[in-house]
Scaffold this motif. Structure first.
Motif, PDB file in Angstrom:
ATOM      1  N   LEU A 100      34.813  34.135  29.923  1.00 55.41           N
ATOM      2  CA  LEU A 100      33.648  34.156  30.592  1.00 55.41           C
ATOM      3  C   LEU A 100      33.271  33.074  31.361  1.00 55.41           C
ATOM      4  N   THR A 101      33.584  31.905  30.987  1.00 57.20           N
ATOM      5  CA  THR A 101      33.745  30.518  31.842  1.00 57.20           C
ATOM      6  C   THR A 101      34.372  30.848  33.143  1.00 57.20           C
ATOM      7  N   ALA A 102      35.538  31.429  32.968  1.00 58.76           N
ATOM      8  CA  ALA A 102      36.549  31.697  34.396  1.00 58.76           C
ATOM      9  C   ALA A 102      35.645  32.570  35.169  1.00 58.76           C
ATOM     10  N   GLY A 103      35.149  33.995  34.613  1.00 64.54           N
ATOM     11  CA  GLY A 103      34.284  34.751  35.448  1.00 64.54           C
ATOM     12  C   GLY A 103      33.092  34.188  36.038  1.00 64.54           C
ATOM     13  N   VAL A 104      32.513  33.363  35.337  1.00 66.92           N
ATOM     14  CA  VAL A 104      31.194  32.912  35.773  1.00 66.92           C
ATOM     15  C   VAL A 104      31.597  31.752  37.037  1.00 66.92           C
ATOM     16  N   LEU A 105      32.782  31.046  37.000  1.00 65.35           N
ATOM     17  CA  LEU A 105      33.085  30.172  37.861  1.00 65.35           C
ATOM     18  C   LEU A 105      33.619  31.146  39.301  1.00 65.35           C
ATOM     19  N   GLY A 106      34.330  31.891  38.828  1.00 72.87           N
ATOM     20  CA  GLY A 106      34.742  32.792  40.213  1.00 72.87           C
ATOM     21  C   GLY A 106      33.510  33.401  40.994  1.00 72.87           C
ATOM     22  N   MET A 159      29.396  41.165  44.743  1.00 73.33           N
ATOM     23  CA  MET A 159      28.977  42.126  44.207  1.00 73.33           C
ATOM     24  C   MET A 159      30.028  42.709  43.081  1.00 73.33           C
ATOM     25  N   VAL A 160      31.362  42.622  43.619  1.00 77.19           N
ATOM     26  CA  VAL A 160      32.401  42.886  42.796  1.00 77.19           C
ATOM     27  C   VAL A 160      32.708  41.881  41.684  1.00 77.19           C
ATOM     28  N   HIS A 161      32.608  40.680  42.060  1.00 79.32           N
ATOM     29  CA  HIS A 161      32.520  39.505  41.068  1.00 79.32           C
ATOM     30  C   HIS A 161      31.435  39.783  39.992  1.00 79.32           C
ATOM     31  N   LEU A 162      30.241  39.968  40.524  1.00 80.58           N
ATOM     32  CA  LEU A 162      29.261  40.049  39.712  1.00 80.58           C
ATOM     33  C   LEU A 162      29.469  41.204  38.503  1.00 80.58           C
ATOM     34  N   TYR A 163      29.776  42.215  39.148  1.00 85.93           N
ATOM     35  CA  TYR A 163      29.818  43.431  38.466  1.00 85.93           C
ATOM     36  C   TYR A 163      31.108  43.569  37.231  1.00 85.93           C
ATOM     37  N   SER A 164      32.023  42.646  37.776  1.00 88.01           N
ATOM     38  CA  SER A 164      33.407  42.618  36.927  1.00 88.01           C
ATOM     39  C   SER A 164      32.974  41.659  35.601  1.00 88.01           C
ATOM     40  N   LEU A 165      31.793  41.145  35.632  1.00 86.19           N
ATOM     41  CA  LEU A 165      31.553  40.373  34.386  1.00 86.19           C
ATOM     42  C   LEU A 165      31.225  41.271  33.247  1.00 86.19           C
ATOM     43  N   GLY A 166      30.780  42.406  33.505  1.00 84.08           N
ATOM     44  CA  GLY A 166      30.445  43.285  32.527  1.00 84.08           C
ATOM     45  C   GLY A 166      31.500  44.531  32.695  1.00 84.08           C
ATOM     46  N   TYR A 167      32.212  44.699  33.581  1.00 83.80           N
ATOM     47  CA  TYR A 167      33.138  46.014  33.661  1.00 83.80           C
ATOM     48  C   TYR A 167      34.464  45.359  33.110  1.00 83.80           C
ATOM     49  N   MET A 168      34.717  44.168  33.138  1.00 89.93           N
ATOM     50  CA  MET A 168      36.069  44.001  32.678  1.00 89.93           C
ATOM     51  C   MET A 168      36.044  42.962  31.756  1.00 89.93           C
ATOM     52  N   HIS A 169      34.848  42.854  30.917  1.00 87.94           N
ATOM     53  CA  HIS A 169      34.716  42.259  29.706  1.00 87.94           C
ATOM     54  C   HIS A 169      35.668  42.545  28.570  1.00 87.94           C
ATOM     55  N   GLY A 170      36.175  41.541  27.996  1.00 83.08           N
ATOM     56  CA  GLY A 170      37.065  41.929  26.861  1.00 83.08           C
ATOM     57  C   GLY A 170      38.511  42.420  27.305  1.00 83.08           C
ATOM     58  N   GLU A 171      38.842  42.627  28.529  1.00 83.16           N
ATOM     59  CA  GLU A 171      40.287  42.966  29.215  1.00 83.16           C
ATOM     60  C   GLU A 171      41.051  41.650  29.001  1.00 83.16           C
ATOM     61  N   LYS A 172      42.431  42.076  28.860  1.00 84.31           N
ATOM     62  CA  LYS A 172      43.202  40.680  28.621  1.00 84.31           C
ATOM     63  C   LYS A 172      43.578  40.401  30.016  1.00 84.31           C
ATOM     64  N   GLY A 173      43.624  39.110  30.441  1.00 89.03           N
ATOM     65  CA  GLY A 173      43.963  38.545  31.672  1.00 89.03           C
ATOM     66  C   GLY A 173      42.909  38.550  32.526  1.00 89.03           C
ATOM     67  N   PHE A 174      41.611  38.403  31.756  1.00 86.77           N
ATOM     68  CA  PHE A 174      40.208  38.401  32.536  1.00 86.77           C
ATOM     69  C   PHE A 174      40.308  37.065  33.484  1.00 86.77           C
ATOM     70  N   GLN A 175      40.928  35.934  33.216  1.00 86.65           N
ATOM     71  CA  GLN A 175      40.987  34.840  34.085  1.00 86.65           C
ATOM     72  C   GLN A 175      41.948  35.195  35.296  1.00 86.65           C
ATOM     73  N   ARG A 176      43.043  35.783  34.943  1.00 88.18           N
ATOM     74  CA  ARG A 176      44.030  36.276  36.090  1.00 88.18           C
ATOM     75  C   ARG A 176      43.247  37.099  36.948  1.00 88.18           C
ATOM     76  N   TYR A 177      42.568  37.868  36.577  1.00 89.02           N
ATOM     77  CA  TYR A 177      41.838  38.958  37.356  1.00 89.02           C
ATOM     78  C   TYR A 177      40.930  38.229  38.173  1.00 89.02           C
ATOM     79  N   TYR A 178      40.216  37.410  37.818  1.00 88.04           N
ATOM     80  CA  TYR A 178      39.434  36.416  38.619  1.00 88.04           C
ATOM     81  C   TYR A 178      39.865  35.587  39.833  1.00 88.04           C
ATOM     82  N   ALA A 179      41.200  35.229  39.460  1.00 84.96           N
ATOM     83  CA  ALA A 179      42.177  34.350  40.335  1.00 84.96           C
ATOM     84  C   ALA A 179      42.487  35.268  41.405  1.00 84.96           C
ATOM     85  N   PHE A 180      42.802  36.478  41.108  1.00 83.27           N
ATOM     86  CA  PHE A 180      43.508  37.476  42.238  1.00 83.27           C
ATOM     87  C   PHE A 180      42.276  37.840  43.033  1.00 83.27           C
ATOM     88  N   LEU A 181      40.964  38.267  42.463  1.00 91.53           N
ATOM     89  CA  LEU A 181      39.952  38.433  43.267  1.00 91.53           C
ATOM     90  C   LEU A 181      39.636  37.181  44.564  1.00 91.53           C
TER      91      LEU A 181
END
Length: 644
Positions: A30-36, A110-132
Motif C-alpha cells: 500500500l505504501t508503494a501504491g500511495v507513493l506512486g 486516474m489509473v494510479h488511483l484506480y489500481s489501488l483498489g483493482y490491484m490490491h492483493g496482487e503479487k508484485g504490487f510494487q513492481r506494477y507501480y514502478a512500471f506505471l
C-alpha cells in the motif's frame, strides 16, 4: 518560462520508477501504491500548471509572426556526430504537446488511483507501480521531444515499458505470449520508423522538429527532387515514418498485437489503449504534419489505411465476447478515425480542419475510452470474468458503474451533448470537405460504433435479470471508492469536455478555427448513431434468439469476424510455414551440414591422419634411425633411376 517545473514533470515519474523498482520490495504494498499515486498527482498538478500557463499566460512567444506558440523550455546537446547531426534532449511546448500534458497525466493519475483498489492483493504490487511510473515518464518524454531522435528514444522506452506492463502476470503463458507479440510487432514497425528518420535527417541535415516544420519547403528543396521507384524521397521518408506510427497505433496490418495486449491488468489497458501508447502514431503524424502537407501521396496512404482499419475493427468488435477485446477493437477503430482526419486535412480547408479535429478527438477519446476501460475493470472485478456471457442485469447491482459506463457509450457513439459528438462531427465534416466518399465511409463506421458499443452495454447491464445469489455465484456490487471515483471524474469530463473551443488552441498553422456545428452533417451523424443504438436495443436489450439466428444465417461471416478475419493465422502461416519452414530451415540445414559439415570433415580427416601417423613419433631412437636409413635408401634409389 523557467525550466524547473518542466524538468520536474519528467524527473518525478523517473524518480518514482527508480524508488519503487529498487526499494519497493522493502515497502508495504500500500505504501508503494500511495507513493506512486502521489508522485503522479504531483506530475498532474505541474502539468496542468504548465499547460494552462502556456495557453492563458497572455504572453505568447510568436514564431514567424503567427499565433502558433512554440517554445523550447530547454534543449541540451547529448550526442554530436557532425555540425548538423546533433541529438539533443529538450522540452518543447506547443499546442499539441501542451494538450498532451493534460491528457497523459490525467489518465495516468486516474489509473494510479484506480489500481489501488483493482490491484490490491496482487503479487508484485510494487513492481506494477514502478512500471506505471516508467511508462508515464516515457510518454511524457515522447510528447515534449524537441527533435525526432529524442522522440525515437522515448518511443522505444514506451515500447519497453508497455512490454513489462502487458506481461505483468508473467506466470500466465498467454500474458507472456501477448507481451512478446506486442514487442515484436512494434519493433518491426520501429525499424521502418528509424529508416525514415535517417532518410529525412540525411537530406534535411537536422533532427529538430522546429527546423523541419517551420520551413517545410526548405526540407523538400534540400532533397533536390530525388526519386526512388517512382516516388519522391520525401514521400518515402514520410511513409516509412508513418509505418512506425502504424505499429504503435495498431493500424492494419500491424494491429494484431493490440487485442492480445488485453492480457495485461485492466488499468494497464486503460492507460495504454486510451490516451497514451496507441495515440503515439497519431501524435507523430501530427508533429510532422507540415511536411505531410507537401506530399499528398503520403496523406492519401494515411487516409486509406485509416479508413480500412476503422471499418475492419468495427466489424470485428461486433462479434467479440470478451468485453476488453470489444474495447480494444473499438480503440483501433477510433485511432483510425484520427488518422483519417489527418489524412483528409488540407490548409485550404478551414485552416486545416482535419488536423484540429484529429487532435480534438484524441483528447475526448482519451477521456471516454479511459472511462470505458476502467468501467470494464470494475465489471471484471465484480464478476471475475471478462466474458459478457457471465454477466447480465448488472444495472441493479452496480448503479455507479452502470451510469458511468452508459456515459462512455453515449460519448463514443456521438450522442449530444457528450464529448464524442463534437469531435466526431468535426472529423466527419473534414472528410466531407475533401470528398463525399470519405465522409460517407466514416458515417457508416460511426453507426457501427454505436451498434457494437450498445450491444456490449445491453448484454452486460440488461439482457436478462439474473439472480446471482440463487445461481450460487458471488453477488456483484460497485467497486470501492478508489475505483469508483476515477469513473465518476472521467464521466463528468466526458460529458463536458466537448464544449471546449478546441480550435482556438490547437491548429497546425497558428490560425484559430472556431468550432462550429455543420448542422446537416451533425443531424445525419446523430441519426445514424441512433439507428445503431436502436438496432442494438432491439437485438440485445431483452434476451431473445434473434442474435443467434442472425449469426447462424451468415455463420461463415460471423466466424471470420469473430476470429479477426484470421489475421493471426495468416501471420503464423507466413512466419512458420513460409519463413521458418521454407526459408530458415533450409538455410539452417545448409549451415549445419554443408558449412559446418565441411569444417567438421576437415577436422575429422586431420584427426584420423594424426592417429594414423602418430606411431612415427614413438620416442624410440632406434626406430628413428631405421626410418632415416629407409628414407635415404629411397631417395638414393629415386635419384639413381632419374640419372639412368
Amino acid at each position: 518560462m523557467d525550466a524547473t517545473i518542466p524538468v520536474l514533470i519528467l524527473a518525478i515519474p523517473l524518480f518514482m520508477f527508480l524508488l519503487l523498482g529498487l526499494g519497493g520490495v522493502k515497502m508495504r504494498p500500500l505504501t508503494a501504491g500511495v507513493l506512486g499515486t502521489l508522485g503522479m498527482g504531483a506530475v498532474l498538478v505541474l502539468s496542468y500548471y504548465t499547460a494552462f500557463n502556456y495557453y492563458f499566460s497572455g504572453n505568447p512567444l510568436f514564431v514567424d509572426g503567427t499565433d502558433r506558440l512554440q517554445y523550447i523550455v530547454f534543449n541540451t546537446t547529448w550526442l554530436q556526430f557532425t555540425d548538423y547531426l546533433v541529438i539533443k534532449l529538450g522540452f518543447l511546448l506547443d499546442p499539441i504537446s501542451a494538450m498532451m500534458l493534460i491528457v497523459i497525466p490525467t489518465i495516468s493519475f486516474m489509473v494510479h488511483l484506480y489500481s489501488l483498489g483493482y490491484m490490491h492483493g496482487e503479487k508484485g504490487f510494487q513492481r506494477y507501480y514502478a512500471f506505471l511510473s516508467l511508462f508515464s515518464f516515457s510518454m511524457l518524454g515522447l510528447v515534449v521531444a524537441t527533435n525526432i531522435f529524442q522522440m525515437y528514444i522515448f518511443w522505444e522506452l514506451v515500447g519497453a515499458s508497455s512490454f513489462l506492463l502487458i506481461g505483468f502476470f508473467y506466470t500466465l503463458p498467454s500474458a507472456v505470449a501477448a507481451c512478446k507479440k506486442a514487442f515484436i510487432v512494434t519493433r518491426f514497425a520501429d525499424l521502418f520508423f528509424l529508416i525514415g528518420i535517417l532518410v529525412l535527417s540525411f537530406y534535411s541535415e537536422t533532427f529538430d522538429f522546429l527546423s523541419m516544420t517551420q520551413h517545410p519547403e526548405a526540407v523538400l528543396e534540400s532533397m533536390h527532387g530525388a526519386m526512388f521507384m517512382g516516388a519522391s524521397v520525401m514521400t518515402w521518408a514520410l511513409v516509412l515514418i508513418f509505418i512506425g506510427g502504424m505499429g504503435k497505433s495498431a493500424m492494419m496490418p500491424l494491429h494484431i498485437w493490440l487485442p492480445d495486449a488485453m492480457e495485461g491488468p485492466t488499468p494497464v489497458s486503460a492507460l495504454i489503449h486510451a490516451a497514451t501508447m496507441v495515440v503515439a502514431g497519431v501524435y507523430l503524424v501530427a508533429r510532422l504534419f507540415p511536411l505531410y502537407l507537401l506530399e499528398e501521396a503520403a496523406l492519401m496512404i494515411v487516409t486509406v489505411v485509416g479508413c480500412v482499419t476503422a471499418f475492419y475493427a468495427a466489424v470485428v468488435a461486433c462479434t467479440q465476447i470478451d468485453i476488453k477485446r470489444v474495447l480494444a477493437f473499438s480503440t483501433i477503430s477510433q485511432i483510425a478515425f484520427m488518422m483519417v482526419s489527418l489524412g483528409v486535412a488540407r490548409p485550404e480547408i478551414h485552416h486545416g480542419l482535419g488536423y484540429m479535429a484529429s487532435m480534438f478527438h484524441l483528447f475526448t477519446h482519451a477521456m471516454f475510452k479511459g472511462l470505458l476501460f476502467l468501467g470494464a475493470g470494475a465489471l471484471i472485478h465484480a464478476v471475475h470474468s471478462n466474458n459478457y456471457t457471465q454477466m447480465g442485469g448488472l444495472r441493479k447491482y452496480m448503479p455507479i458503474t452502470h451510469i458511468t459506463f452508459l456515459v462512455g457509450c453515449l460519448a463514443i457513439a456521438g450522442i449530444p451533448p457528450f464529448a464524442g459528438f463534437f469531435s466526431k462531427d468535426e472529423i466527419v465534416s473534414a472528410a466531407f470537405e475533401l470528398h463525399w466518399f470519405w465522409g460517407v465511409w466514416l458515417l457508416m463506421v460511426a453507426g457501427m460504433t454505436a451498434f457494437y458499443m450498445f450491444r456490449l452495454y445491453f448484454l452486460v447491464f440488461w439482457w436478462e435479470d439474473r439472480d446471482y445469489k440463487a445461481e450460487g455465484l458471488h453477488t456483484p456490487h460497485d467497486s470501492p471508492w478508489t475505483m469508483s471515483l476515477p469513473l465518476i471524474i472521467l464521466a463528468v469530463i466526458s460529458t463536458v469536455c466537448g464544449w471546449i473551443d478546441f480550435g482556438k488552441y490547437v491548429t497546425f498553422d497558428g490560425q484559430e478555427y472556431n468550432i462550429h456545428m455543420n448542422t446537416p452533417i451533425a443531424i445525419t451523424s446523430v441519426c445514424v448513431a441512433l439507428i445503431g443504438i436502436g438496432i442494438a436495443a432491439k437485438l440485445y436489450m431483452k434476451k431473445n434468439d434473434n442474435p443467434r439466428a442472425m449469426a447462424d444465417s451468415a455463420r461463415w461471416l460471423w466466424e471470420a469476424a469473430h476470429h479477426r478475419f484470421y489475421f493471426d493465422e495468416m501471420y503464423l502461416f507466413i512466419t512458420r510455414r513460409i519463413i521458418f519452414d521454407g526459408i530458415c530451415k533450409p538455410i539452417a540445414w545448409f549451415d549445419r551440414h554443408i558449412i559446418d559439415g565441411t569444417m567438421n570433415g576437415l577436422a575429422l580427416i586431420t584427426n584420423k591422419a594424426s592417429v594414423a601417423i602418430k606411431g612415427f613419433q614413438s620416442g624410440k631412437v632406434q626406430m628413428y634411425i631405421w626410418w632415416y636409413l629407409i628414407g635415404v635408401l629411397v631417395l638414393a634409389a629415386v635419384t639413381a633411376v632419374c640419372v639412368l
